[in-house]
Design a protein around this motif. Structure first.
Motif, PDB file in Angstrom:
ATOM      1  N   SER A 368       0.253  -1.718   0.235  1.00 26.45           N
ATOM      2  CA  SER A 368      -0.555  -0.063   0.487  1.00 26.45           C
ATOM      3  C   SER A 368       1.539   1.085   0.439  1.00 26.45           C
ATOM      4  CB  SER A 368      -0.916  -0.007   1.276  1.00 26.45           C
ATOM      5  OG  SER A 368      -0.912   0.383   2.190  1.00 26.45           O
ATOM      6  N   THR A 369       0.154   2.223  -0.713  1.00 30.43           N
ATOM      7  CA  THR A 369       1.118   3.893  -0.056  1.00 30.43           C
ATOM      8  C   THR A 369      -0.104   4.695   0.423  1.00 30.43           C
ATOM      9  OG1 THR A 369      -0.276   4.744  -2.612  1.00 30.43           O
ATOM     10  CG2 THR A 369       1.678   3.395  -2.738  1.00 30.43           C
ATOM     11  N   ASN A 370      -0.981   4.260   0.530  1.00 25.17           N
ATOM     12  CA  ASN A 370      -2.340   4.733   1.332  1.00 25.17           C
ATOM     13  C   ASN A 370      -2.597   4.578   2.164  1.00 25.17           C
ATOM     14  OD1 ASN A 370      -3.924   4.092  -0.042  1.00 25.17           O
ATOM     15  ND2 ASN A 370      -4.925   4.678  -1.599  1.00 25.17           N
ATOM     16  N   ARG A 371      -2.635   4.240   3.605  1.00 27.24           N
ATOM     17  CA  ARG A 371      -3.129   3.280   4.311  1.00 27.24           C
ATOM     18  C   ARG A 371      -2.421   4.049   5.802  1.00 27.24           C
ATOM     19  NH1 ARG A 371      -3.155  -2.166   6.826  1.00 27.24           N
ATOM     20  NH2 ARG A 371      -5.333  -3.357   5.469  1.00 27.24           N
ATOM     21  N   GLY A 372      -2.393   5.399   5.721  1.00 33.51           N
ATOM     22  CA  GLY A 372      -2.128   6.236   6.909  1.00 33.51           C
ATOM     23  C   GLY A 372      -3.992   6.932   7.068  1.00 33.51           C
ATOM     24  N   PRO A 373      -3.670   6.973   8.000  1.00 27.61           N
ATOM     25  CA  PRO A 373      -2.649   6.900   9.657  1.00 27.61           C
ATOM     26  C   PRO A 373      -1.869   5.683  10.157  1.00 27.61           C
ATOM     27  CG  PRO A 373      -4.299   8.096  10.619  1.00 27.61           C
ATOM     28  CD  PRO A 373      -5.305   7.951   9.310  1.00 27.61           C
ATOM     29  N   TYR A 374      -2.546   5.054   9.102  1.00 22.71           N
ATOM     30  CA  TYR A 374      -2.076   3.668   9.791  1.00 22.71           C
ATOM     31  C   TYR A 374      -0.067   3.117   9.426  1.00 22.71           C
ATOM     32  CZ  TYR A 374      -5.803   3.874  12.699  1.00 22.71           C
ATOM     33  OH  TYR A 374      -6.681   3.936  13.191  1.00 22.71           O
ATOM     34  N   PRO A 375       0.264   2.187   9.487  1.00 26.23           N
ATOM     35  CA  PRO A 375       1.272   1.854   8.562  1.00 26.23           C
ATOM     36  C   PRO A 375       0.579   0.872   7.824  1.00 26.23           C
ATOM     37  CG  PRO A 375       1.983   1.291  11.037  1.00 26.23           C
ATOM     38  CD  PRO A 375       0.290   1.111  11.688  1.00 26.23           C
ATOM     39  N   HIS A 462       3.526 -15.179  10.327  1.00 19.80           N
ATOM     40  CA  HIS A 462       3.883 -13.656   9.569  1.00 19.80           C
ATOM     41  C   HIS A 462       2.684 -13.116   9.803  1.00 19.80           C
ATOM     42  CE1 HIS A 462       7.885 -13.951   8.187  1.00 19.80           C
ATOM     43  NE2 HIS A 462       7.584 -15.162   8.795  1.00 19.80           N
ATOM     44  N   LYS A 463       1.406 -13.851   9.523  1.00 20.41           N
ATOM     45  CA  LYS A 463       0.324 -12.939   9.965  1.00 20.41           C
ATOM     46  C   LYS A 463       0.665 -11.923  10.623  1.00 20.41           C
ATOM     47  CE  LYS A 463      -2.291 -16.089   6.714  1.00 20.41           C
ATOM     48  NZ  LYS A 463      -4.116 -16.576   6.551  1.00 20.41           N
ATOM     49  N   LEU A 464       0.830 -12.110  11.861  1.00 16.88           N
ATOM     50  CA  LEU A 464       0.905 -11.009  13.259  1.00 16.88           C
ATOM     51  C   LEU A 464       1.101  -9.942  12.605  1.00 16.88           C
ATOM     52  CD1 LEU A 464       0.781 -13.816  15.539  1.00 16.88           C
ATOM     53  CD2 LEU A 464      -1.232 -13.037  14.816  1.00 16.88           C
ATOM     54  N   MET A 465       2.725  -9.907  11.212  1.00 16.61           N
ATOM     55  CA  MET A 465       3.496  -8.488  11.704  1.00 16.61           C
ATOM     56  C   MET A 465       2.570  -7.499  11.217  1.00 16.61           C
ATOM     57  SD  MET A 465       6.571 -10.392  10.344  1.00 16.61           S
ATOM     58  CE  MET A 465       7.892  -9.337  10.843  1.00 16.61           C
ATOM     59  N   ALA A 466       2.761  -6.336  11.592  1.00 13.61           N
ATOM     60  CA  ALA A 466       2.212  -5.340  10.830  1.00 13.61           C
ATOM     61  C   ALA A 466       1.828  -4.789  10.201  1.00 13.61           C
ATOM     62  CB  ALA A 466       3.022  -4.391  11.602  1.00 13.61           C
ATOM     63  N   HIS A 467       2.813  -4.952   8.832  1.00 18.70           N
ATOM     64  CA  HIS A 467       1.971  -5.042   7.784  1.00 18.70           C
ATOM     65  C   HIS A 467       1.282  -6.191   6.909  1.00 18.70           C
ATOM     66  CE1 HIS A 467       5.631  -8.128   6.982  1.00 18.70           C
ATOM     67  NE2 HIS A 467       5.827  -7.724   6.241  1.00 18.70           N
ATOM     68  N   ILE A 468       1.490  -6.597   8.007  1.00 22.17           N
ATOM     69  CA  ILE A 468       0.218  -8.032   7.185  1.00 22.17           C
ATOM     70  C   ILE A 468      -1.478  -8.173   8.511  1.00 22.17           C
ATOM     71  CG2 ILE A 468      -0.553 -10.421   6.557  1.00 22.17           C
ATOM     72  CD1 ILE A 468       2.473 -11.293   6.202  1.00 22.17           C
ATOM     73  N   ARG A 469      -0.959  -7.783   9.521  1.00 22.75           N
ATOM     74  CA  ARG A 469      -2.181  -8.417  10.476  1.00 22.75           C
ATOM     75  C   ARG A 469      -2.897  -6.761  10.325  1.00 22.75           C
ATOM     76  NH1 ARG A 469      -1.629  -4.532  14.543  1.00 22.75           N
ATOM     77  NH2 ARG A 469       0.734  -4.001  15.117  1.00 22.75           N
ATOM     78  N   THR A 470      -4.592  -7.450  10.619  1.00 20.48           N
ATOM     79  CA  THR A 470      -5.394  -5.704  10.938  1.00 20.48           C
ATOM     80  C   THR A 470      -5.131  -4.999  11.786  1.00 20.48           C
ATOM     81  OG1 THR A 470      -7.549  -6.826   9.856  1.00 20.48           O
ATOM     82  CG2 THR A 470      -7.678  -5.196  11.216  1.00 20.48           C
ATOM     83  N   PRO A 471      -5.041  -3.669  11.610  1.00 20.95           N
ATOM     84  CA  PRO A 471      -4.472  -2.565  12.530  1.00 20.95           C
ATOM     85  C   PRO A 471      -5.696  -2.294  13.876  1.00 20.95           C
ATOM     86  CG  PRO A 471      -4.916  -1.367  10.828  1.00 20.95           C
ATOM     87  CD  PRO A 471      -5.068  -2.397   9.978  1.00 20.95           C
ATOM     88  N   ASP A 472      -4.682  -1.742  14.791  1.00 22.53           N
ATOM     89  CA  ASP A 472      -5.276  -1.560  16.104  1.00 22.53           C
ATOM     90  C   ASP A 472      -5.868   0.251  15.193  1.00 22.53           C
ATOM     91  OD1 ASP A 472      -6.330  -0.195  19.012  1.00 22.53           O
ATOM     92  OD2 ASP A 472      -6.023  -2.378  18.692  1.00 22.53           O
TER      93      ASP A 472
END
Length: 588
Positions: A368-375, A462-472
């Motif tokens: 992604s490029t446009n997920r801000g303000p999330y990683p 790896h699904k628990l990593m920030a670039h894959i999991r759903t952000p809090d």
């Protein structure tokens, strides 16, 4: 043989020895070709299931997009641009000593629309097919020769008038009956009026019926061998598809599949209806099977992978809860989270990998490029198992580690981004990177009989990593501590394209850091933000050709705060923009 008996014994012995040596030498040469090269000690920097080994074929071919591998192992990579330091629109690579590393690398290819975004490349019936944003070409491959014939044939030309509209790249897929399938992407999020309201404005409505669907937002079917075709020579195959970069014909069930980019800007355009969190994870990136007459629902509907339903777009009265007539439209095989940017799909036909991978789909998520303000999210290669032509299980993480960092705050933080996929003649999987043009070759060298749950469980983590999991929604919000007013406005409206560090995405959207457009004349900068801008333009010597939507909905105070923040950060000139500056330019 009778003549051999008449030869002198000594001469006969010499001939027989020579024949045995020649036989052994030939056999040895053939066996070497069938031996897989060693994997790199660091596995090419990637994490893959146990038993898989990775070798880096090449480090920096250019801004690589899609890839094709010939039956003799020669590799062809489509570059994003012709020129701009890349010497040619395509790169050909050959490994002459079977060590897995390309030792011959040559650029070739020139075409008139050289400044446009390029993607697709395929080998078919002795021809190399490749595309730019506005055309599909082919060149004859010459047996034994790395580079194809210099003669270039035009197969398809996009004869529409295009400004700096999005999603007009031309990947292609071929069936077994001589047909070619090419998408014509749509220029907006949801069929907004791109002439009078470039890029869409907050609260803007979609056109109904959508005129874009006449020539865009779908896949058209053409002859694979007829020269100089335009869209009118084809027939509409499937519609309701906003943007397709990855598309493939599946030989197992003789069907067309695509990975579809979902729309953007839910919170930006409808802040009262969608939160920034919803805008980061929605709508889905859809993995779809396309048949004659398929309608995926764009621009009226999007897929919500959390609800598992087609939802009415806000441009047509939706609010994130209304389904409308969404049930009438085709649902995806899998709905991946939003903005992962699936840029290629490949159905595995080889026998090198364990049996469970046979006929399954690999998908490269460019990120992604446009997920801000999330990683940012994506930046890995997934696998979807298939059985009897049907997806038979949950998607899996197959290859990860491309970005080299987690979490990924800005696109430029990612060291590499997976882009194109190809299968080699021995069943190896090839992956390209769009940042520097790195090419990986993944092989399996383990025990295929004992491959299973244990190896897959390790990758599941790896699904628990920030670039894959759903952000809090709260903990992962990067703006929770942002106090500067101009920065909050920038993070809301500008980071989807220009990123939090002002460096852009490295391809479509230009940097603000060190930009002459930012530190130069105030009037020009104010007009760009207030009135928008349509390319092509040059920023720091590099070409860009996209839409900058107008932001005239910002109050003069907000625009002054925003532009002051931009001019005082990212290494730019520390110069303020005042409300009086804004009013003078806009004559308020």
């Amino acid at each position: 043989m009778a003549r051999l008996y008449k030869l002198k014994p000594r001469l006969l012995n010499k001939l027989l020895c020579f024949g045995i040596i020649a036989f052994l030498t030939t056999g040895a040469h053939q066996s070497v070709k069938n031996i897989l090269p060693a994997g790199d000690p660091d596995n090419g920097g990637l994490t893959t299931p146990d038993g898989f080994k990775t070798v880096v074929v090449a480090d920096s071919t250019g801004l690589a997009r899609h890839i094709a591998v010939n039956s003799n192992g020669d590799i062809y990579v489509k570059l994003r641009y012709y020129g701009n330091g890349q010497q040619g629109g395509t790169v050909a690579l050959r490994d002459t000593n079977n060590d897995g590393k390309a030792d011959i690398i040559k650029n070739f290819g020139n075409y008139k629309d050289h400044s446009s975004l390029a993607n697709g490349i395929t080998i078919r019936n002795g021809y190399l097919y490749y595309s730019s944003s506005l055309a599909v070409y082919r060149s004859k491959l010459i047996p034994g020769q790395l580079l194809p014939d210099e003669k270039t044939e035009m197969i398809l030309k996009d004869d529409h008038e295009h400004g700096a509209h999005w999603h007009i790249t031309k990947p292609m897929a071929f069936d077994s009956k001589g047909n070619m399938y090419v998408p014509f992407g749509a220029p907006s999020d949801a069929c907004q009026d791109m002439v009078n309201s470039p890029g869409g404005q907050p609260g803007s409505k979609g056109q109904n019926p959508c005129p874009d669907l006449e020539k865009h937002g779908g896949v058209w079917k053409f002859s694979a061998d007829k020269l100089d075709q335009t869209q009118k020579d084809g027939t509409l195959f499937a519609t309701g598809l906003r943007s397709i970069v990855g598309m493939r014909w599946n030989l197992a069930d003789e069907s067309l599949y695509a990975v579809v980019h979902g729309r953007d800007n839910l919170h930006l355009l409808f802040p009262d209806l969608f939160s920034s969190w919803q805008s980061a994870v929605l709508p889905s990136e859809e993995f779809v099977k396309l048949e004659q007459g398929s309608n995926i629902g764009w621009p009226y509907y999007y897929y919500d992978q959390i609800k598992g339903k087609k939802m009415l777009n806000p441009e047509y009265g939706g609010d994130g809860r209304k389904e409308g007539e969404g049930s009438k439209y085709q649902k995806p095989i899998i709905g991946f989270p939003g903005h992962w940017a699936p840029n290629d799909v490949l159905f595995y036909q080889g026998n090198l990998f364990p049996e469970r991978y046979k006929n399954g789909a690999f998908i490269a998520f460019h990120g992604s490029t446009n997920r801000g303000p999330y990683p940012q999210a994506g930046y890995f290669v997934a696998f979807v198992p298939f059985k009897n032509g049907v997806a038979s299980g949950e998607w899996e993480v197959f290859a990860d580690g491309f970005a080299g960092i987690d979490p990924i705050i800005n696109v430029s933080d990612a060291k590499f981004r997976p882009m194109g996929l190809a299968e080699g003649p021995d069943g190896s999987l090839y992956i390209t990177d769009s940042v520097k043009g790195k090419i990986w070759r993944i092989m399996y060298k383990g025990d295929k009989k004992n491959f299973g749950a244990q190896q897959l469980a390790a990758m599941e983590k790896h699904k628990l990593m920030a670039h894959i999991r759903t952000p809090d929604e709260a903990a992962d919000n990067l703006d929770m501590k942002t106090k500067v007013a101009g920065q909050r406005i920038y993070n809301t409206y500008c980071t989807p394209c220009h990123q939090r560090n002002g460096l852009g995405d490295g391809s479509r959207f230009p940097p603000l850091a060190g930009s002459e457009w930012v530190s130069g004349n105030k009037r020009r900068l104010i007009e760009v933000v207030a009135k928008g801008l349509e390319g092509p333009i040059q920023v720091k010597g590099k070409p860009y050709n996209d839409l900058m939507p107008k932001h005239d909905f910002l109050k003069p105070e907000e625009m002054a705060q925003l532009l002051t923040f931009v001019r005082q950060n990212f290494g730019n000139t520390p110069d303020r923009v005042t409300v009086d500056d804004i009013n003078r330019v806009l004559k308020k």
